[in-house]
Design a protein around this motif. Sequence first.
Motif, PDB file in Angstrom:
ATOM      1  N   PHE A 108      19.890   0.364  -7.055  1.00 16.76           N
ATOM      2  CA  PHE A 108      20.161  -0.948  -6.473  1.00 16.76           C
ATOM      3  C   PHE A 108      19.857  -0.953  -4.983  1.00 16.76           C
ATOM      4  CE2 PHE A 108      23.045  -4.004  -4.466  1.00 16.76           C
ATOM      5  CZ  PHE A 108      22.622  -5.161  -5.108  1.00 16.76           C
ATOM      6  N   LYS A 109      20.286   0.104  -4.293  1.00 17.85           N
ATOM      7  CA  LYS A 109      20.011   0.202  -2.860  1.00 17.85           C
ATOM      8  C   LYS A 109      18.509   0.250  -2.583  1.00 17.85           C
ATOM      9  CE  LYS A 109      23.351   0.461   0.092  1.00 17.85           C
ATOM     10  NZ  LYS A 109      23.495  -0.559   1.098  1.00 17.85           N
ATOM     11  N   ILE A 110      17.776   0.983  -3.388  1.00 21.37           N
ATOM     12  CA  ILE A 110      16.335   1.103  -3.193  1.00 21.37           C
ATOM     13  C   ILE A 110      15.648  -0.234  -3.438  1.00 21.37           C
ATOM     14  CG2 ILE A 110      14.235   2.146  -4.146  1.00 21.37           C
ATOM     15  CD1 ILE A 110      15.887   4.707  -4.579  1.00 21.37           C
ATOM     16  N   VAL A 111      16.001  -0.897  -4.528  1.00 19.73           N
ATOM     17  CA  VAL A 111      15.323  -2.153  -4.890  1.00 19.73           C
ATOM     18  C   VAL A 111      15.667  -3.270  -3.908  1.00 19.73           C
ATOM     19  CG1 VAL A 111      15.201  -3.929  -6.687  1.00 19.73           C
ATOM     20  CG2 VAL A 111      15.079  -1.535  -7.306  1.00 19.73           C
ATOM     21  N   THR A 112      16.863  -3.256  -3.354  1.00 13.88           N
ATOM     22  CA  THR A 112      17.239  -4.332  -2.430  1.00 13.88           C
ATOM     23  C   THR A 112      16.914  -4.003  -0.971  1.00 13.88           C
ATOM     24  OG1 THR A 112      19.502  -3.454  -2.304  1.00 13.88           O
ATOM     25  CG2 THR A 112      19.085  -5.201  -3.910  1.00 13.88           C
ATOM     26  N   SER A 113      16.249  -2.899  -0.726  1.00 20.48           N
ATOM     27  CA  SER A 113      15.869  -2.574   0.650  1.00 20.48           C
ATOM     28  C   SER A 113      14.759  -3.528   1.112  1.00 20.48           C
ATOM     29  CB  SER A 113      15.386  -1.125   0.740  1.00 20.48           C
ATOM     30  OG  SER A 113      14.148  -0.974   0.086  1.00 20.48           O
ATOM     31  N   PRO A 114      14.670  -3.780   2.413  1.00 24.75           N
ATOM     32  CA  PRO A 114      13.672  -4.731   2.926  1.00 24.75           C
ATOM     33  C   PRO A 114      12.228  -4.334   2.582  1.00 24.75           C
ATOM     34  CG  PRO A 114      15.261  -4.200   4.637  1.00 24.75           C
ATOM     35  CD  PRO A 114      15.550  -3.301   3.483  1.00 24.75           C
ATOM     36  N   GLU A 115      11.937  -3.051   2.605  1.00 24.08           N
ATOM     37  CA  GLU A 115      10.563  -2.608   2.319  1.00 24.08           C
ATOM     38  C   GLU A 115      10.166  -2.920   0.878  1.00 24.08           C
ATOM     39  OE1 GLU A 115      12.912  -0.385   3.423  1.00 24.08           O
ATOM     40  OE2 GLU A 115      12.389  -0.369   5.538  1.00 24.08           O
ATOM     41  N   VAL A 116      11.047  -2.577  -0.048  1.00 24.34           N
ATOM     42  CA  VAL A 116      10.743  -2.817  -1.462  1.00 24.34           C
ATOM     43  C   VAL A 116      10.719  -4.312  -1.745  1.00 24.34           C
ATOM     44  CG1 VAL A 116      11.551  -2.439  -3.827  1.00 24.34           C
ATOM     45  CG2 VAL A 116      11.643  -0.579  -2.170  1.00 24.34           C
ATOM     46  N   ARG A 117      11.646  -5.038  -1.146  1.00 24.49           N
ATOM     47  CA  ARG A 117      11.668  -6.487  -1.351  1.00 24.49           C
ATOM     48  C   ARG A 117      10.367  -7.120  -0.862  1.00 24.49           C
ATOM     49  NH1 ARG A 117      16.886  -9.975  -0.064  1.00 24.49           N
ATOM     50  NH2 ARG A 117      17.579  -8.410  -1.511  1.00 24.49           N
ATOM     51  N   ARG A 118       9.879  -6.657   0.301  1.00 30.03           N
ATOM     52  CA  ARG A 118       8.622  -7.170   0.853  1.00 30.03           C
ATOM     53  C   ARG A 118       7.456  -6.864  -0.094  1.00 30.03           C
ATOM     54  NH1 ARG A 118       7.675  -4.020   5.190  1.00 30.03           N
ATOM     55  NH2 ARG A 118       9.743  -4.551   5.938  1.00 30.03           N
ATOM     56  N   LEU A 119       7.430  -5.649  -0.637  1.00 30.34           N
ATOM     57  CA  LEU A 119       6.374  -5.283  -1.577  1.00 30.34           C
ATOM     58  C   LEU A 119       6.420  -6.143  -2.840  1.00 30.34           C
ATOM     59  CD1 LEU A 119       6.463  -1.393  -1.345  1.00 30.34           C
ATOM     60  CD2 LEU A 119       4.601  -2.884  -0.630  1.00 30.34           C
ATOM     61  N   LEU A 120       7.616  -6.361  -3.376  1.00 31.44           N
ATOM     62  CA  LEU A 120       7.743  -7.182  -4.587  1.00 31.44           C
ATOM     63  C   LEU A 120       7.326  -8.629  -4.345  1.00 31.44           C
ATOM     64  CD1 LEU A 120      11.093  -5.815  -6.055  1.00 31.44           C
ATOM     65  CD2 LEU A 120       8.780  -5.431  -6.916  1.00 31.44           C
ATOM     66  N   VAL A 121       7.729  -9.184  -3.204  1.00 32.23           N
ATOM     67  CA  VAL A 121       7.335 -10.558  -2.882  1.00 32.23           C
ATOM     68  C   VAL A 121       5.818 -10.637  -2.720  1.00 32.23           C
ATOM     69  CG1 VAL A 121       7.480 -12.352  -1.101  1.00 32.23           C
ATOM     70  CG2 VAL A 121       9.550 -11.231  -1.923  1.00 32.23           C
ATOM     71  N   GLY A 122       5.224  -9.628  -2.093  1.00 35.54           N
ATOM     72  CA  GLY A 122       3.767  -9.596  -1.949  1.00 35.54           C
ATOM     73  C   GLY A 122       3.057  -9.548  -3.287  1.00 35.54           C
ATOM     74  N   ILE A 123       3.573  -8.751  -4.209  1.00 36.08           N
ATOM     75  CA  ILE A 123       2.971  -8.664  -5.553  1.00 36.08           C
ATOM     76  C   ILE A 123       3.081  -9.996  -6.271  1.00 36.08           C
ATOM     77  CG2 ILE A 123       3.260  -7.619  -7.834  1.00 36.08           C
ATOM     78  CD1 ILE A 123       4.076  -5.022  -6.362  1.00 36.08           C
ATOM     79  N   ILE A 124       4.240 -10.628  -6.179  1.00 37.81           N
ATOM     80  CA  ILE A 124       4.433 -11.917  -6.855  1.00 37.81           C
ATOM     81  C   ILE A 124       3.536 -12.983  -6.243  1.00 37.81           C
ATOM     82  CG2 ILE A 124       6.102 -13.767  -7.251  1.00 37.81           C
ATOM     83  CD1 ILE A 124       8.231 -11.524  -7.494  1.00 37.81           C
ATOM     84  N   ASN A 125       3.445 -13.016  -4.914  1.00 36.94           N
ATOM     85  CA  ASN A 125       2.579 -14.009  -4.246  1.00 36.94           C
ATOM     86  C   ASN A 125       1.117 -13.800  -4.650  1.00 36.94           C
ATOM     87  OD1 ASN A 125       4.560 -15.423  -2.952  1.00 36.94           O
ATOM     88  ND2 ASN A 125       4.475 -14.153  -1.105  1.00 36.94           N
ATOM     89  N   ARG A 126       0.690 -12.560  -4.682  1.00 31.93           N
ATOM     90  CA  ARG A 126      -0.700 -12.276  -5.056  1.00 31.93           C
ATOM     91  C   ARG A 126      -0.979 -12.689  -6.495  1.00 31.93           C
ATOM     92  NH1 ARG A 126      -4.318  -6.872  -4.218  1.00 31.93           N
ATOM     93  NH2 ARG A 126      -6.139  -7.747  -5.225  1.00 31.93           N
ATOM     94  N   ALA A 127      -0.028 -12.416  -7.378  1.00 30.88           N
ATOM     95  CA  ALA A 127      -0.195 -12.797  -8.783  1.00 30.88           C
ATOM     96  C   ALA A 127      -0.261 -14.324  -8.920  1.00 30.88           C
ATOM     97  CB  ALA A 127       0.948 -12.232  -9.620  1.00 30.88           C
ATOM     98  N   LEU A 128       0.553 -15.028  -8.155  1.00 38.67           N
ATOM     99  CA  LEU A 128       0.525 -16.493  -8.220  1.00 38.67           C
ATOM    100  C   LEU A 128      -0.767 -17.052  -7.647  1.00 38.67           C
ATOM    101  CD1 LEU A 128       4.234 -17.330  -7.256  1.00 38.67           C
ATOM    102  CD2 LEU A 128       3.138 -17.539  -9.513  1.00 38.67           C
ATOM    103  N   GLN A 129      -1.313 -16.418  -6.599  1.00 31.63           N
ATOM    104  CA  GLN A 129      -2.569 -16.880  -6.025  1.00 31.63           C
ATOM    105  C   GLN A 129      -3.717 -16.651  -6.997  1.00 31.63           C
ATOM    106  OE1 GLN A 129      -2.899 -14.770  -2.351  1.00 31.63           O
ATOM    107  NE2 GLN A 129      -1.417 -16.078  -1.275  1.00 31.63           N
ATOM    108  N   LEU A 130      -3.695 -15.519  -7.682  1.00 34.40           N
ATOM    109  CA  LEU A 130      -4.750 -15.228  -8.654  1.00 34.40           C
ATOM    110  C   LEU A 130      -4.670 -16.148  -9.866  1.00 34.40           C
ATOM    111  CD1 LEU A 130      -4.790 -11.326  -8.628  1.00 34.40           C
ATOM    112  CD2 LEU A 130      -6.496 -12.869  -7.663  1.00 34.40           C
ATOM    113  N   ALA A 131      -3.460 -16.563 -10.210  1.00 36.22           N
ATOM    114  CA  ALA A 131      -3.273 -17.406 -11.386  1.00 36.22           C
ATOM    115  C   ALA A 131      -3.716 -18.850 -11.136  1.00 36.22           C
ATOM    116  CB  ALA A 131      -1.807 -17.392 -11.820  1.00 36.22           C
ATOM    117  N   GLY A 132      -3.761 -19.250  -9.903  1.00 37.13           N
ATOM    118  CA  GLY A 132      -4.230 -20.596  -9.755  1.00 37.13           C
ATOM    119  C   GLY A 132      -3.844 -21.288  -8.547  1.00 37.13           C
TER     120      GLY A 132
END
Length: 64
Positions: free
Chosen positions: A40-64
């Motif tokens: 939980f601590k690892i997943v909620t850390s700012p670095e991991v959160r930033r990476l996850l948001v980046g992955i989601i944003n990229r996936a949404l941009q590729l989708a349309g």
Amino acid sequence: MRPLRMIIWRCGRSAGDRGMSTAEYAVGTVAAAAFAGLLFKIVTSPEVRRLLVGIINRALQLAG
């Protein structure tokens, strides 16, 4: 051969090891809770959160 099988069978049954004891369950539960807390601590850390948001944003941009 049959008497040897009976001796082995009786020795196996008298060992009394039929699963985890309460103390082993308690240690396993504490270890699992500690591991969950660490994840939980690892997943909620700012670095991991930033990476996850980046992955989601990229996936949404590729989708349309």
